[in-house]
Structure formats: C-alpha cells, structure tokens
Design a protein around this motif. Structure first.
Motif, PDB file in Angstrom:
ATOM      1  N   LEU A 236       0.842  -1.191   0.000  1.00 14.97           N
ATOM      2  CA  LEU A 236       0.000   0.000   0.000  1.00 14.97           C
ATOM      3  C   LEU A 236       0.877   1.239   0.000  1.00 14.97           C
ATOM      4  CD1 LEU A 236      -0.089   1.380   3.105  1.00 14.97           C
ATOM      5  CD2 LEU A 236      -1.434  -0.677   3.546  1.00 14.97           C
ATOM      6  N   GLN A 237       0.286   2.327  -0.458  1.00 13.11           N
ATOM      7  CA  GLN A 237       0.983   3.606  -0.448  1.00 13.11           C
ATOM      8  C   GLN A 237       0.319   4.495   0.578  1.00 13.11           C
ATOM      9  OE1 GLN A 237       2.893   5.244  -3.949  1.00 13.11           O
ATOM     10  NE2 GLN A 237       1.652   7.075  -3.764  1.00 13.11           N
ATOM     11  N   ASN A 238       1.085   4.913   1.572  1.00 14.15           N
ATOM     12  CA  ASN A 238       0.599   5.787   2.628  1.00 14.15           C
ATOM     13  C   ASN A 238       1.468   7.031   2.600  1.00 14.15           C
ATOM     14  OD1 ASN A 238      -0.689   6.879   4.796  1.00 14.15           O
ATOM     15  ND2 ASN A 238      -0.237   5.228   6.232  1.00 14.15           N
ATOM     16  N   LYS A 239       0.883   8.148   2.167  1.00 12.01           N
ATOM     17  CA  LYS A 239       1.626   9.367   1.882  1.00 12.01           C
ATOM     18  C   LYS A 239       2.626   9.039   0.777  1.00 12.01           C
ATOM     19  CE  LYS A 239       0.891  11.111   6.565  1.00 12.01           C
ATOM     20  NZ  LYS A 239       1.497  11.569   7.823  1.00 12.01           N
ATOM     21  N   ARG A 240       3.903   9.274   0.997  1.00  8.39           N
ATOM     22  CA  ARG A 240       4.893   8.990  -0.041  1.00  8.39           C
ATOM     23  C   ARG A 240       5.661   7.709   0.239  1.00  8.39           C
ATOM     24  NH1 ARG A 240       4.411   9.863  -4.684  1.00  8.39           N
ATOM     25  NH2 ARG A 240       6.656   9.653  -5.020  1.00  8.39           N
ATOM     26  N   SER A 241       5.197   6.929   1.158  1.00 14.81           N
ATOM     27  CA  SER A 241       5.908   5.689   1.476  1.00 14.81           C
ATOM     28  C   SER A 241       5.191   4.487   0.883  1.00 14.81           C
ATOM     29  CB  SER A 241       6.032   5.519   2.995  1.00 14.81           C
ATOM     30  OG  SER A 241       4.777   5.226   3.567  1.00 14.81           O
ATOM     31  N   LEU A 242       5.966   3.479   0.550  1.00 15.37           N
ATOM     32  CA  LEU A 242       5.439   2.183   0.154  1.00 15.37           C
ATOM     33  C   LEU A 242       5.518   1.284   1.376  1.00 15.37           C
ATOM     34  CD1 LEU A 242       6.386   0.102  -2.979  1.00 15.37           C
ATOM     35  CD2 LEU A 242       6.647  -0.874  -0.715  1.00 15.37           C
TER      36      LEU A 242
ATOM     37  N   PHE B  27       8.646   1.829   3.457  1.00  8.57           N
ATOM     38  CA  PHE B  27       9.870   2.229   2.765  1.00  8.57           C
ATOM     39  C   PHE B  27       9.630   3.610   2.180  1.00  8.57           C
ATOM     40  CE2 PHE B  27      10.060  -2.305   2.938  1.00  8.57           C
ATOM     41  CZ  PHE B  27      11.417  -2.622   3.006  1.00  8.57           C
ATOM     42  N   ASP B  28      10.526   4.529   2.456  1.00  7.26           N
ATOM     43  CA  ASP B  28      10.428   5.870   1.899  1.00  7.26           C
ATOM     44  C   ASP B  28      10.916   5.848   0.453  1.00  7.26           C
ATOM     45  OD1 ASP B  28       9.495   6.986   4.276  1.00  7.26           O
ATOM     46  OD2 ASP B  28      11.535   7.203   5.048  1.00  7.26           O
ATOM     47  N   LYS B  29      10.073   6.340  -0.455  1.00  8.04           N
ATOM     48  CA  LYS B  29      10.457   6.383  -1.867  1.00  8.04           C
ATOM     49  C   LYS B  29      11.300   7.635  -2.124  1.00  8.04           C
ATOM     50  CE  LYS B  29       6.257   5.652  -3.439  1.00  8.04           C
ATOM     51  NZ  LYS B  29       5.179   5.517  -4.417  1.00  8.04           N
ATOM     52  N   LEU B  30      12.472   7.408  -2.689  1.00  4.03           N
ATOM     53  CA  LEU B  30      13.413   8.480  -2.924  1.00  4.03           C
ATOM     54  C   LEU B  30      13.529   8.764  -4.418  1.00  4.03           C
ATOM     55  CD1 LEU B  30      16.166   7.183  -0.480  1.00  4.03           C
ATOM     56  CD2 LEU B  30      14.312   8.766   0.030  1.00  4.03           C
ATOM     57  N   ARG B  31      14.308   9.744  -4.752  1.00  7.32           N
ATOM     58  CA  ARG B  31      14.530  10.070  -6.160  1.00  7.32           C
ATOM     59  C   ARG B  31      15.265   8.920  -6.845  1.00  7.32           C
ATOM     60  NH1 ARG B  31      16.329  16.487  -6.141  1.00  7.32           N
ATOM     61  NH2 ARG B  31      14.339  17.297  -5.346  1.00  7.32           N
TER      62      ARG B  31
ATOM     63  N   ALA C 169      -6.388   1.145  -1.235  1.00 12.75           N
ATOM     64  CA  ALA C 169      -6.656   2.421  -0.577  1.00 12.75           C
ATOM     65  C   ALA C 169      -8.073   2.879  -0.894  1.00 12.75           C
ATOM     66  CB  ALA C 169      -5.653   3.471  -1.034  1.00 12.75           C
ATOM     67  N   THR C 170      -8.725   3.504   0.096  1.00 13.87           N
ATOM     68  CA  THR C 170     -10.073   4.032  -0.111  1.00 13.87           C
ATOM     69  C   THR C 170     -10.121   5.539   0.152  1.00 13.87           C
ATOM     70  OG1 THR C 170     -10.644   3.359   2.162  1.00 13.87           O
ATOM     71  CG2 THR C 170     -11.251   1.850   0.364  1.00 13.87           C
ATOM     72  N   ARG C 171      -9.754   5.935   1.348  1.00 12.34           N
ATOM     73  CA  ARG C 171      -9.686   7.356   1.689  1.00 12.34           C
ATOM     74  C   ARG C 171      -8.367   7.616   2.405  1.00 12.34           C
ATOM     75  NH1 ARG C 171     -15.080   8.272   4.976  1.00 12.34           N
ATOM     76  NH2 ARG C 171     -14.939   6.016   5.281  1.00 12.34           N
ATOM     77  N   LYS C 172      -8.144   8.863   2.809  1.00  8.71           N
ATOM     78  CA  LYS C 172      -6.916   9.195   3.508  1.00  8.71           C
ATOM     79  C   LYS C 172      -6.782   8.332   4.764  1.00  8.71           C
ATOM     80  CE  LYS C 172      -4.392  12.991   5.691  1.00  8.71           C
ATOM     81  NZ  LYS C 172      -4.406  14.435   6.059  1.00  8.71           N
TER      82      LYS C 172
ATOM     83  N   ILE D 135     -12.219  -6.307   5.444  1.00  9.31           N
ATOM     84  CA  ILE D 135     -12.024  -5.538   6.668  1.00  9.31           C
ATOM     85  C   ILE D 135     -11.526  -4.151   6.296  1.00  9.31           C
ATOM     86  CG2 ILE D 135     -11.544  -7.552   8.110  1.00  9.31           C
ATOM     87  CD1 ILE D 135      -8.562  -6.792   7.913  1.00  9.31           C
ATOM     88  N   GLU D 136     -11.785  -3.192   7.155  1.00  4.97           N
ATOM     89  CA  GLU D 136     -11.267  -1.842   6.952  1.00  4.97           C
ATOM     90  C   GLU D 136     -10.075  -1.633   7.869  1.00  4.97           C
ATOM     91  OE1 GLU D 136     -13.235   2.420   6.308  1.00  4.97           O
ATOM     92  OE2 GLU D 136     -13.278   1.829   8.425  1.00  4.97           O
ATOM     93  N   LEU D 137      -8.990  -1.150   7.294  1.00  5.65           N
ATOM     94  CA  LEU D 137      -7.805  -0.762   8.059  1.00  5.65           C
ATOM     95  C   LEU D 137      -7.766   0.753   8.168  1.00  5.65           C
ATOM     96  CD1 LEU D 137      -5.091  -3.042   6.393  1.00  5.65           C
ATOM     97  CD2 LEU D 137      -6.029  -3.337   8.680  1.00  5.65           C
ATOM     98  N   ARG D 138      -7.534   1.248   9.382  1.00  8.66           N
ATOM     99  CA  ARG D 138      -7.381   2.692   9.588  1.00  8.66           C
ATOM    100  C   ARG D 138      -6.025   2.945  10.237  1.00  8.66           C
ATOM    101  NH1 ARG D 138     -13.124   5.231  11.768  1.00  8.66           N
ATOM    102  NH2 ARG D 138     -14.487   4.266  10.224  1.00  8.66           N
ATOM    103  N   TYR D 139      -5.313   3.900   9.658  1.00 11.41           N
ATOM    104  CA  TYR D 139      -3.990   4.234  10.183  1.00 11.41           C
ATOM    105  C   TYR D 139      -4.114   5.450  11.086  1.00 11.41           C
ATOM    106  CZ  TYR D 139       0.957   5.484  10.327  1.00 11.41           C
ATOM    107  OH  TYR D 139       2.223   5.782  10.746  1.00 11.41           O
ATOM    108  N   ARG D 140      -3.883   5.254  12.368  1.00 10.44           N
ATOM    109  CA  ARG D 140      -3.894   6.361  13.310  1.00 10.44           C
ATOM    110  C   ARG D 140      -3.017   5.984  14.502  1.00 10.44           C
ATOM    111  NH1 ARG D 140      -9.058   3.992  14.206  1.00 10.44           N
ATOM    112  NH2 ARG D 140      -9.381   3.355  16.385  1.00 10.44           N
ATOM    113  N   GLY D 141      -2.372   7.001  15.070  1.00  5.56           N
ATOM    114  CA  GLY D 141      -1.506   6.754  16.211  1.00  5.56           C
ATOM    115  C   GLY D 141      -0.362   5.812  15.884  1.00  5.56           C
TER     116      GLY D 141
END
Length: 351
Positions: free
Chosen positions: A192-198, A216-220, A244-247, A290-296
């Motif tokens: 999954l992609q969360n912000k700019r990370s894989l 993993f942070d995606k770099l140039r 991914a569904t929403r933020k 199932i729904e996954l939510r990323y918080r904390g």
C-alpha cells in the motif's frame, strides 16, 4: 387501583421486554454485512488458471491484473500482467454480453531477478502483490516457507512491457514465531501507499509479541529506504491484498483456508473469531473484507462485510477499490474443477 405488587410485576415485565428488544437489536447489529456480488465474465486468456492472479490495482483509468508469474515452464518462462480499461469495465457492468478487451504486458527481465534470488539461496515462488505509481510498478516476491527473505522488485511501465530494474532487489526479512520458526506459506501479500511511502504487509498478523507493517520511503531515482516498522492491531487469518479508499483508510481481503497445513492461521478456541471459521465440529474456509485505519502510528481494523456462502471457498487474492465498490479476483481455486480465475465487482450491502 392496581396494587403496588401488581405494578412492580408490570414494571419488571416492561423492563424485561425492553431488554429483550435491545438484545435483539444488538444481535442484528452484530451480524456481518453481506456483499452484493456481480460476476464479470473474463475472456478465455484471462480466465485461464495458468495466470494464477495474485493482485489488482486501479491506476491511469485501468485495472491492472497481476499474474503470479511463477516462471515454471523452462521452455517459455513468462512474467506478465494485464490491463482492462475502466470504461470497458463500466460497460461490462451494464452489458453482460460485452466481451472485455484487454492488454498484456511482459515483465521483461523478471527471469534474471529470479536467478539472483536463487543465487542468494532463496526459493522464488511468484509475485504476490503490486503497486502502480505513475510509470513505476512495484512487486512483492513470495518465497518458499523455508526461505528467510522475501523481496521487492521494481519495473518501468512501457507500451507493451514492464521493464524490470535489474539493480532493484530489496530483501524483506520474514517475521518469525517465538521459537524462530517461519509461518507456513506466508509472505508479504499486500503493498500500500501511505503518503509517499510504500508499505509492505505480511500475510500473517497474529504474533503475540507484536505485529508490524514495513514502510519504505520512496526516494529520487526510484530507490527506496526502509523506515521504522509501525504496528498492526492483532488480526486473525490472512491478509491477501489491500486497496486504498480514503486518507489513511484501506480495505483488505481477510481470508482463511480450512486445510490442515494452515493450522497456524487458526485462532485460539477462546477467540471469538473461531466461530467464523469453525461454526460446528469442522473448520470451513472463510473470507471477508475488513477496513484498516492508520492512526496513532498503528493500523487498526474492523470487519466490513463477508462474502456470500457460494464464494467463501474461492481463494481471493486481489482487490481494487472502484467507485462505491471493489473489484476482487481469485488466483484460480474455486469450489470444484475446472479451476478458473473469476473477477467480481462487490459492494457492501447497506443496512
């Protein structure tokens, strides 16, 4: 005028009736939502069990379908993925007779990367997950149970091929049980992609000492750098794909196979989830969303909807969110032969 005792008896009866009503309503609320299912007939080449599809992804107005690409044929090893345009899928949803057009992409250079994995002493078993980021495509490689590492690969999407990067071979150490043993048939089945990370998700997430996702942070220049693992709330069964569904929100396939080889995925008898996979004396295969939510800094989960009974025993391996539903696909396994790959469009039923 009624006596005090008769009034008290009447009050008790009223309270008891109200409690029964609340319990009944609560019981209904606890029933898992059902998925509405619409099958989408695939062309013969795509429905072939030889593909063993293992992932879906929506990008660039197309649905990407990833073949497991096991490279078993020594005379003609082939890594591949397919795409179907979303407008064509929209038409198929309203016109079941419409024959879906598709495009095929060769994974050029996958054989060389497999050879590198073999040279490192690992046993390549196929591609299990995919993430499309503009023209870059990332893949997760599953290895045999005894192999300590899985891998991430990367390719460049071109007109008729994905040209694999020969220098991009990122190892992912498999988490192990407390005694050091590896979980049977488990790899990193979801990206999954969360912000700019894989982020890679391991298939098994019931380790008592803690469960983690691996970002993993995606770099140039297309490179990536490992980040600090983040937690996952303990989760029964398997994660076989995620979308991914929403933020900070994602939907995942949560699958259980009843076979004896998969005993590691059986929850404890005291776990309420046991009732889902062992309603009587024997285990049954089971699948839900199932729904996954990323918080904390942790991924939390809750049930979303379960598959109808006739689709429970399909081995669902790919999911991609689209509009108010999801495309899902199995690898090839169905309740009975002849095996085939089956594409569905599913929507959680509204209560």
């Amino acid at each position: 005028m009624p006596s005090f005792h008769s009034y008290r008896r009447g009050l008790k009866s009223s309270i008891a009736a109200a409690l029964l009503t609340l319990l009944a309503l609560n019981s209904q609320a606890q029933q898992p939502a059902q998925l509405r299912v619409q099958p989408l007939t695939l062309p013969r080449e795509l429905a072939s069990p030889d593909n063993q599809f293992s992932g879906l992804f929506v990008s660039q107005k197309r649905l990407f379908l990833l073949s497991e690409s096991r490279l078993l044929d020594p005379d003609k090893p082939e890594g591949k993925l397919y795409t179907i345009s979303l407008p064509d899928l929209d038409r198929k949803l309203t016109d079941t007779a419409y024959v879906l057009p598709y495009r095929k992409y060769h994974l050029a250079g996958l054989e060389l990367l497999k050879d590198k994995i073999t040279a490192a002493g690992q046993v390549y078993e196929g591609l299990e997950a995919m993430l499309v980021d503009d023209s870059m495509v990332y893949f997760a490689v599953e290895t045999a149970t005894a192999s300590p590492n899985c891998y991430l690969l990367q390719g460049q999407l071109q007109d008729s091929a994905v040209v694999m990067n020969p220098d991009f071979l990122v190892s992912l150490a498999k988490p192990t049980a407390a005694d050091g043993s590896r979980i049977y048939n488990a790899g990193f089945e979801a990206l999954l992609q969360n912000k700019r990370s894989l982020t890679a998700l391991f298939e098994y997430n019931s380790f008592p000492a803690g469960n983690f996702a691996y970002p993993f942070d995606k770099l140039r220049a297309g490179s990536i750098s490992p980040g600090k693992p983040v937690g996952i709330q303990p989760l029964p069964f398997r994660i076989t794909d995620v979308t991914a569904t929403r933020k900070n929100r994602f939907t995942a396939l949560n699958y259980f196979f009843r076979g004896d080889d998969d005993q590691a995925y059986r929850p404890a008898q005291t776990d309420p989830n046991t009732a889902l996979v062992k309603p009587g004396d024997a285990y049954r295969s089971y699948c839900r969303l199932i729904e996954l939510r990323y918080r904390g800094n942790t991924y939390h989960w809750q049930p979303l909807a379960e598959f109808p009974a006739e689709y429970m025993t399909y081995n669902w391996e790919g999911i991609a969110a689209y509009k108010r539903g999801y495309f899902v696909i199995n690898d090839k396994y169905t309740p009975q032969k002849p095996y085939r790959s089956t594409l569905l469009f599913v929507q959680p039923a509204r209560r």
